[in-house]
Design an enzyme around this catalytic site. Structure first.
Site, mmCIF file in Angstrom:
data_model
loop_
_atom_site.group_PDB
_atom_site.id
_atom_site.type_symbol
_atom_site.label_atom_id
_atom_site.label_comp_id
_atom_site.label_asym_id
_atom_site.label_seq_id
_atom_site.Cartn_x
_atom_site.Cartn_y
_atom_site.Cartn_z
ATOM 1 N N GLU A 169 22.751 15.504 -28.779
ATOM 2 C CA GLU A 169 23.715 14.694 -27.959
ATOM 3 C C GLU A 169 24.105 13.480 -28.595
ATOM 4 O O GLU A 169 24.109 12.284 -28.500
ATOM 5 C CB GLU A 169 22.666 13.911 -26.749
ATOM 6 C CG GLU A 169 21.112 13.287 -27.336
ATOM 7 C CD GLU A 169 20.366 12.513 -26.064
ATOM 8 O OE1 GLU A 169 21.002 11.969 -25.370
ATOM 9 O OE2 GLU A 169 19.062 12.835 -26.147
ATOM 10 N N ASP A 208 0.869 -1.303 0.033
ATOM 11 C CA ASP A 208 -0.147 -0.239 0.057
ATOM 12 C C ASP A 208 0.725 1.448 0.118
ATOM 13 O O ASP A 208 0.408 2.341 0.388
ATOM 14 C CB ASP A 208 -1.053 -0.051 1.148
ATOM 15 C CG ASP A 208 -0.429 -0.169 2.601
ATOM 16 O OD1 ASP A 208 1.115 -0.403 2.405
ATOM 17 O OD2 ASP A 208 -1.012 -0.147 3.578
ATOM 18 N N HIS A 264 11.453 13.324 -22.699
ATOM 19 C CA HIS A 264 11.510 12.959 -24.305
ATOM 20 C C HIS A 264 9.856 13.363 -24.604
ATOM 21 O O HIS A 264 8.874 12.561 -24.488
ATOM 22 C CB HIS A 264 11.284 11.580 -24.646
ATOM 23 C CG HIS A 264 12.689 10.975 -24.328
ATOM 24 N ND1 HIS A 264 12.825 9.521 -24.424
ATOM 25 C CD2 HIS A 264 14.180 11.498 -24.238
ATOM 26 C CE1 HIS A 264 14.127 9.261 -24.115
ATOM 27 N NE2 HIS A 264 14.728 10.794 -23.915
ATOM 28 N N HIS A 298 15.941 14.527 -29.307
ATOM 29 C CA HIS A 298 14.525 14.598 -29.086
ATOM 30 C C HIS A 298 14.056 15.915 -28.562
ATOM 31 O O HIS A 298 14.761 16.413 -28.078
ATOM 32 C CB HIS A 298 14.385 13.335 -28.230
ATOM 33 C CG HIS A 298 15.053 13.532 -26.809
ATOM 34 N ND1 HIS A 298 14.657 14.285 -25.758
ATOM 35 C CD2 HIS A 298 16.265 13.030 -26.435
ATOM 36 C CE1 HIS A 298 15.476 14.052 -24.811
ATOM 37 N NE2 HIS A 298 16.485 13.246 -25.104
ATOM 38 N N GLU A 338 25.570 16.476 -24.528
ATOM 39 C CA GLU A 338 24.081 16.625 -24.571
ATOM 40 C C GLU A 338 23.762 18.210 -23.845
ATOM 41 O O GLU A 338 24.176 18.156 -22.638
ATOM 42 C CB GLU A 338 23.219 15.551 -23.893
ATOM 43 C CG GLU A 338 21.790 16.026 -23.892
ATOM 44 C CD GLU A 338 20.863 14.838 -23.225
ATOM 45 O OE1 GLU A 338 21.108 14.009 -22.617
ATOM 46 O OE2 GLU A 338 19.747 14.667 -23.963
ATOM 47 N N ASP A 364 24.686 11.345 -17.161
ATOM 48 C CA ASP A 364 23.439 12.100 -17.824
ATOM 49 C C ASP A 364 22.310 12.228 -16.687
ATOM 50 O O ASP A 364 21.757 11.113 -16.561
ATOM 51 C CB ASP A 364 22.953 10.889 -19.019
ATOM 52 C CG ASP A 364 21.984 11.483 -19.919
ATOM 53 O OD1 ASP A 364 20.994 12.418 -19.555
ATOM 54 O OD2 ASP A 364 21.738 11.026 -21.000
ATOM 55 N N ARG A 374 29.416 10.945 -24.452
ATOM 56 C CA ARG A 374 28.176 11.521 -24.778
ATOM 57 C C ARG A 374 28.315 13.000 -24.251
ATOM 58 O O ARG A 374 28.669 13.229 -23.191
ATOM 59 C CB ARG A 374 26.823 10.860 -24.527
ATOM 60 C CG ARG A 374 25.720 11.753 -25.057
ATOM 61 C CD ARG A 374 24.265 10.608 -25.100
ATOM 62 N NE ARG A 374 23.790 10.450 -23.499
ATOM 63 C CZ ARG A 374 24.087 9.371 -23.028
ATOM 64 N NH1 ARG A 374 24.815 8.102 -23.726
ATOM 65 N NH2 ARG A 374 23.826 9.070 -21.676
ATOM 66 N N TYR A 406 30.495 5.264 -28.460
ATOM 67 C CA TYR A 406 30.746 4.204 -27.487
ATOM 68 C C TYR A 406 31.710 3.056 -28.017
ATOM 69 O O TYR A 406 31.460 2.495 -28.964
ATOM 70 C CB TYR A 406 29.289 3.703 -27.321
ATOM 71 C CG TYR A 406 28.492 4.939 -26.884
ATOM 72 C CD1 TYR A 406 28.355 5.526 -25.541
ATOM 73 C CD2 TYR A 406 27.867 5.463 -28.009
ATOM 74 C CE1 TYR A 406 27.412 6.464 -25.238
ATOM 75 C CE2 TYR A 406 26.934 6.534 -27.683
ATOM 76 C CZ TYR A 406 26.779 6.970 -26.384
ATOM 77 O OH TYR A 406 25.842 7.987 -26.218
ATOM 78 N N ASP A 432 17.789 18.090 -19.677
ATOM 79 C CA ASP A 432 18.354 16.818 -19.952
ATOM 80 C C ASP A 432 19.936 16.738 -20.529
ATOM 81 O O ASP A 432 20.057 17.629 -21.673
ATOM 82 C CB ASP A 432 17.345 16.332 -21.075
ATOM 83 C CG ASP A 432 17.845 14.717 -21.542
ATOM 84 O OD1 ASP A 432 19.075 14.293 -20.942
ATOM 85 O OD2 ASP A 432 17.545 14.203 -22.489
ATOM 86 N N HIS A 461 21.481 3.139 -21.340
ATOM 87 C CA HIS A 461 20.708 3.369 -20.010
ATOM 88 C C HIS A 461 21.063 2.726 -18.807
ATOM 89 O O HIS A 461 20.386 2.081 -18.081
ATOM 90 C CB HIS A 461 19.173 2.712 -20.461
ATOM 91 C CG HIS A 461 18.580 3.636 -21.634
ATOM 92 N ND1 HIS A 461 17.522 3.335 -22.200
ATOM 93 C CD2 HIS A 461 19.037 4.859 -22.146
ATOM 94 C CE1 HIS A 461 17.147 4.113 -23.075
ATOM 95 N NE2 HIS A 461 18.244 4.979 -23.147
ATOM 96 N N HIS A 475 22.340 5.658 -31.169
ATOM 97 C CA HIS A 475 21.277 6.375 -30.816
ATOM 98 C C HIS A 475 20.991 7.593 -31.782
ATOM 99 O O HIS A 475 22.106 8.115 -32.404
ATOM 100 C CB HIS A 475 21.047 6.613 -29.367
ATOM 101 C CG HIS A 475 22.224 7.442 -28.801
ATOM 102 N ND1 HIS A 475 22.420 8.831 -28.892
ATOM 103 C CD2 HIS A 475 23.325 7.422 -28.005
ATOM 104 C CE1 HIS A 475 23.227 9.494 -28.612
ATOM 105 N NE2 HIS A 475 23.949 8.340 -27.747
HETATM 106 MN MN MN Z 1 20.098 12.525 -21.244
HETATM 107 MN MN MN Z 2 18.374 13.035 -24.075
#
Ligand code: MN
Ligand code: MN
Length: 434
Positions: A380, A35, A356, A349, A404, A255, A402, A384, A266, A238, A345
């Site tokens: 971004e 709960d 996103h 976005h 971004e 990130d 990366r 890799y 972001d 991710h 990727h």
């Molecule tokens: Mn990001």
């Molecule tokens: Mn992003």
């Protein structure tokens, strides 16, 4: 944000609607275990139109050939609920606050929805939402169709989310200001992470340094689950485990960003754990940064998003050739998707109430949208190189980078909303010394 902004948005949505009734519901509470619930997060579409963060509320926009009416259903004061969770806004205060025609008790919605749909033709809802609120609306429409004396009835159920999300694509000045607030806090958090980072720390300790800044500045929520990825962990796109040890000589990719009044930021930065880039890290970082700067530089009204994606893939492929990771003709490599092995990727976005932002990327004929002033997107690029990839020179293995930023399209071109966050290798090394 001022109530008038939300009123304007409702009016814009009404302009996009034909005759009919739109029902936009608040997000449900989600159970985490037994709960206990997940922290509540309002539906972005509902928030966009109301600025209201309470659950069990429903917005009705009704447009007949002669009249427009807006109704907000909210939860009435409940002493038991107030004892455990604090008082809700309640009907009286909601009447004062919201510029709607009527505020009603959400407990009455199920009884009243049939009357609200009477003599209407179109029903605008989220077609993929199977909540009780919409089940009741459809049942009411069905009952009306079977009622004698009703001249017109619902014969078209249409997607309201597409209309709302098309509006959400172009950000107004007050939305851009809100996003800038989120970014300012996120900037401070990234800088603190750079200052505090040292070998032997845990990834979650860097995450904690950032969370401290978010909470201390009143940003109660992250815009998404933070990625703090030391060394080869950066090659898991991710990666959210964040439990590894940060090692001397590795890079760390962060990130992470906060939300402000439900608007996201972001941001990704990649920097050396020990504060100094090695030669090979410099070599790769320079390439990713160069791609990012060139892609950002190409943004202006009229440029199509598809073109930007293709352009970024060409630049990343060139970078891979120059690093000696790929060899051959660029066009053939792109055709064979060779570059995707190391740059899997997309270039970015839309960003807004959702990190996103689910706004359209193509027009109704399927053509890629051209940029317009007021659109906000991330740029971004990343490269890799997995530690276990034997197809690449050994010195590159385990490096993942990366970078971004959050970019606003302006009449003249673009504005990098996150330009204040250390990004050049000199700026980063300087920040890491702090
Ligand atoms: Mn990001
Ligand atoms: Mn992003």
């Amino acid at each position: 944000m001022n109530e008038n902004h939300f009123l304007n948005r409702r009016n814009k949505l009404l302009d996009c609607m034909e005759e009919g009734v739109a029902i936009i519901a608040s997000a449900p509470h989600l159970i985490r275990s037994n709960d206990s619930e997940y922290p509540y997060r309002q539906s972005s579409d509902f928030y966009y139109l109301t600025g209201f963060e309470e659950h069990n509320s429903i917005l009705i926009l009704s447009k007949s050939f002669t009249e427009i009416k807006t109704i907000l259903y909210v939860e009435a004061y409940n002493a038991e609920y107030a004892l455990w969770n604090g008082a809700k806004l309640g009907i009286e205060k909601a009447r004062e606050r919201f510029h709607v025609d009527e505020v009603r008790d959400s407990a009455e919605y199920a009884k009243e929805i049939k009357e609200l749909l009477r003599e209407h033709i179109n029903l605008y809802i989220d077609l993929f939402d199977e909540s009780e609120i919409l089940i009741q609306a459809k049942a009411a429409a069905k009952a009306l169709r079977e009622t004698r004396g009703v001249k017109r009835h619902i014969h078209s159920i249409r997607d309201v989310t597409y209309l709302i999300r098309s509006l959400r694509l172009i950000k107004a000045a007050e939305e851009i200001e809100t996003i800038k607030t989120a970014i300012a806090i996120t900037a401070e958090a990234h800088h603190d992470a750079m200052r505090q980072c040292c070998a032997g720390m845990k990834e979650f300790q860097l995450q904690a340094a950032m969370s401290y800044v978010f909470l201390h500045r009143g940003a109660m929520n992250e815009a998404y689950g933070a990625i703090v990825a030391g060394g080869n962990n950066a090659n898991t796109l991710h990666y959210i485990d964040n439990r590894d040890t940060l090692r001397d000589g590795d890079l760390v990719l962060i990130d992470a960003a906060c939300e402000w009044e439900l608007y996201a930021s972001d941001i990704t930065r990649t920097f050396p754990v020990n504060g100094t880039f090695s030669d090979v890290q410099k070599e790769v970082y320079e390439k990713v940064l160069d791609v990012q700067l060139r892609v950002i530089e190409a943004i202006r009204p009229g440029v199509k998003r598809d073109w930007l994606q293709t352009y970024s893939e060409e630049l990343l492929c060139d970078a891979l050739i120059e690093l000696g990771i790929l060899s051959g003709e660029r066009s053939a490599l792109i055709e064979a998707k060779e570059h995707k092995k190391y740059a899997p990727h997309g270039i970015g976005h839309w960003m807004g109430l959702d990190v996103h932002d689910p706004c359209p990327y193509v027009d109704e004929s399927g053509e890629s949208l051209a940029f317009e002033a007021g659109m906000v997107m991330t740029i971004e690029p990343g490269l890799y190189f997995r530690a276990d990839d034997e197809n690449i020179p050994e010195r590159f293995r385990g490096i993942g980078i990366r970078i971004e930023d959050n970019i606003l399209v302006t009449e003249e071109g673009y504005e990098n909303l996150s330009a204040m966050i250390a990004k050049s290798m000199e700026e980063i090394e300087e920040m890491c010394k702090g």
